[in-house]
Design a protein around this motif. Structure first.
Motif: not given
Lengths: 81, 81
Positions: A36-44, B6-8, B33-40, B67-73
């Motif tokens: 498993i390799r972890q990266g980052k993901y950005f929604e802009i 992808f986890v958001t 840039i209006r907004d940025i949200r980070q995921g994994k 990998l995810a917390n399904p309550v918030i992700e």
């Protein structure tokens, strides 16, 4: 207009976070996970008046200068509607 | 066989990390840039003898339970060759 940026460690770079996750996952009994390799993901979210070429240029610059460390990380930009 | 997860954060959930990045990016002069949200983002190498349906089932379970917390992700699984 939206952009997605993926930031991943370059192939030769050690990923201790990914290794730790892999180790935990193995001890939880997942037997078919090899690595498993972890990266980052950005929604802009971008200004909707931008044309796609400007949006891509701006997000490429953002990814290179701010979101990724190009010494150890690769990045990929996708522009969506 | 490889899988990508992808986890958001779910749409209604506050993302202080993304907000902090957005704030820094604005003060660096990026005006569109209006907004940025980070995921994994996880790249998972799987046992090559797995068939695709088993691989998907196993990675879906891993994403949901570890990998995810399904309550918030939210999470999304892609299986690649």
């Amino acid at each position: 207009m939206k952009a997605i940026v993926f930031v991943t460690l370059k192939p030769g770079v050690l990923d201790p976070q990914g290794k730790a996750i892999h180790h935990s996952v193995e001890s939880l009994g997942y037997r078919s996970i090899r690595d498993i390799r972890q990266g980052k993901y950005f929604e802009i979210a971008l200004d909707p008046s931008l044309v796609e070429s400007d949006a891509r240029a701006q997000v490429e610059r953002l990814a290179k200068d701010v979101l990724a460390n190009p010494v150890i990380e690769d990045y990929r930009v996708e522009i969506t509607a």
